[in-house]
Design a protein around this motif. Structure first.
Motif, PDB file in Angstrom:
ATOM      1  N   GLY A   6      40.174  50.928 -51.984  1.00  0.00           N
ATOM      2  CA  GLY A   6      40.839  52.213 -52.173  1.00  0.00           C
ATOM      3  C   GLY A   6      39.809  53.304 -52.362  1.00  0.00           C
ATOM      4  N   HIS A   8      39.258  57.646 -53.092  1.00  0.00           N
ATOM      5  CA  HIS A   8      39.852  58.912 -53.516  1.00  0.00           C
ATOM      6  C   HIS A   8      38.771  59.985 -53.474  1.00  0.00           C
ATOM      7  N   LYS A  88      45.226  53.078 -55.091  1.00  0.00           N
ATOM      8  CA  LYS A  88      45.135  52.943 -53.636  1.00  0.00           C
ATOM      9  C   LYS A  88      44.587  51.572 -53.256  1.00  0.00           C
ATOM     10  N   LYS A  91      47.371  49.004 -53.723  1.00  0.00           N
ATOM     11  CA  LYS A  91      48.371  49.106 -52.650  1.00  0.00           C
ATOM     12  C   LYS A  91      47.785  48.769 -51.282  1.00  0.00           C
ATOM     13  N   GLU A  93      45.671  50.925 -49.586  1.00  0.00           N
ATOM     14  CA  GLU A  93      45.626  52.162 -48.780  1.00  0.00           C
ATOM     15  C   GLU A  93      44.206  52.531 -48.434  1.00  0.00           C
TER      16      GLU A  93
END
Length: 93
Positions: A6, A8, A88, A91, A93
């Motif tokens: 993930g 960000h 993220k 999940k 992502e």
């Protein structure tokens, strides 16, 4: 074994969290990116804190880690940025 990643983009820096998951347990946690944290070893300590725990415990463990480590300075990024990257990764992502 499932691999999670993930990312960000915080206000000033990218946070990337990667880990492997085996039967709901997290292993091989790596937190990287182009952010600044002092002391530097805090990120390694956070990785160790998360390893060996169930995936659903990670966000709570991260909150607890930063609550205990008041000496950690992170200009331009904050715990919420780390938690977004973590969510993220969970999940996928």
């Amino acid at each position: 074994m499932k691999h999670h990643l993930g990312e960000h983009k915080a206000k000033k820096g990218l946070i990337r969290i990667e880990f492997d998951e085996e039967n709901g347990v997290v292993e091989h946690v790596r937190i990287t990116g182009d952010f600044f944290v002092h002391p530097e070893e805090a990120i390694h300590e956070l990785e160790e804190t998360l390893e060996g725990h169930r995936i659903e415990e990670l966000e709570h463990l991260m909150d607890e880690f930063f609550a205990m480590r008041l000496d950690v300075e992170m200009p331009f990024v904050n715990i919420e940025d780390f938690k977004i990257a973590l969510k993220k990764a969970i999940k996928g992502e």
